[in-house]
Design a protein around this motif. Structure first.
Motif, short mmCIF file in Angstrom:
data_model
loop_
_atom_site.label_atom_id
_atom_site.label_comp_id
_atom_site.label_asym_id
_atom_site.label_seq_id
_atom_site.Cartn_x
_atom_site.Cartn_y
_atom_site.Cartn_z
N VAL A 104 48.84 46.16 41.40
CA VAL A 104 49.11 46.47 42.81
C VAL A 104 49.85 45.38 43.57
O VAL A 104 50.19 45.56 44.73
CB VAL A 104 47.80 46.85 43.57
CG1 VAL A 104 47.11 48.02 42.93
CG2 VAL A 104 46.86 45.66 43.68
N GLY A 105 50.06 44.24 42.92
CA GLY A 105 50.81 43.17 43.57
C GLY A 105 50.01 42.44 44.63
O GLY A 105 50.52 42.15 45.71
N ALA A 106 48.74 42.17 44.33
CA ALA A 106 47.87 41.45 45.26
C ALA A 106 47.18 40.34 44.48
O ALA A 106 47.26 40.28 43.26
CB ALA A 106 46.84 42.40 45.87
N SER A 107 46.47 39.47 45.19
CA SER A 107 45.73 38.42 44.50
C SER A 107 44.43 39.01 43.95
O SER A 107 43.91 40.00 44.45
CB SER A 107 45.40 37.28 45.46
OG SER A 107 44.41 37.70 46.40
N ALA A 108 43.90 38.37 42.91
CA ALA A 108 42.63 38.82 42.33
C ALA A 108 41.51 38.74 43.36
O ALA A 108 40.63 39.61 43.41
CB ALA A 108 42.29 38.00 41.08
N ALA A 109 41.55 37.73 44.20
CA ALA A 109 40.52 37.59 45.25
C ALA A 109 40.59 38.76 46.23
O ALA A 109 39.56 39.32 46.62
CB ALA A 109 40.69 36.27 45.99
#
Length: 188
Positions: free
Chosen positions: A143-148
């Motif tokens: 999704v193009g986001a950080s794992a956090a």
């Protein structure tokens, strides 16, 4: 990558190794099986066209999920044009495809309703976790986001689902295949 034959062989392996997972991904996100087939076909068309740029084998599945996600976004925006073609295909498929008799089970409908009321980002991370078996770090890549951020969205989505449907999903002996799966543990 080397010669055209090597690229074709690799593409065949990528297709064979990922077709079922991508079809399941698409089927869960569209109303008609024909639409899922279109999404998967377009995803592999992109992969074929970009065969010289494909990521390494250990990253290809997540790359394909990312492509399929963008294809689905375009699909949902397509609207009228797709609806006309879809209507013709649905008429042909009606005789072939039968509905799952379990789809009318009240608990399953409650889960489907709750999913539809979640925000798109919450629904996406939840379904990628449960249906596709991806871990937050993998979802982050898709999704193009950080794992956090994904872990936060996932926690929020689970909480909202519990609020909407409760913790006790079904009495013993009933199976809710809509949103039940073993969730893999992930180290942080």
């Amino acid at each position: 990558m080397g010669s055209g034959t090597e690229q074709e062989d690799r593409f065949r392996r990528v297709y064979a190794g990922n077709f079922e997972a991508l079809l399941a991904y698409a089927l869960r996100r569209v109303d008609q099986p024909a639409d899922a087939a279109d999404v998967v076909a377009e995803t592999f068309l992109v992969a074929w066209r970009r065969s010289r740029e494909l990521p390494p084998d250990d990253e290809i599945k997540l790359w394909l999920y990312g492509v399929a996600r963008r294809v689905l976004a375009n699909h949902h925006r397509g609207g009228v044009r797709r609806e006309r073609l879809g209507e013709r295909l649905r008429q042909r498929l009606t005789a072939i495809v039968t509905r799952d008799p379990g789809s009318e089970v009240p608990q399953r409908l409650a889960v489907q309703d709750a999913l539809s009321r979640l925000a798109e980002t919450d629904r996406e991370v939840l379904t990628l976790t449960v249906w596709e078996g991806l871990q937050p770090r993998e979802i982050a890549e898709v999704v193009g986001a950080s794992a956090a951020a994904v872990r936060t969205r996932l926690s929020r989505a689970r909480s909202r689902m519990r609020e909407m449907i409760g913790d006790d999903l079904a009495p013993p002996g009933h199976v809710l295949d809509v949103l039940t799966a073993i969730v893999p543990e992930e180290g942080r």
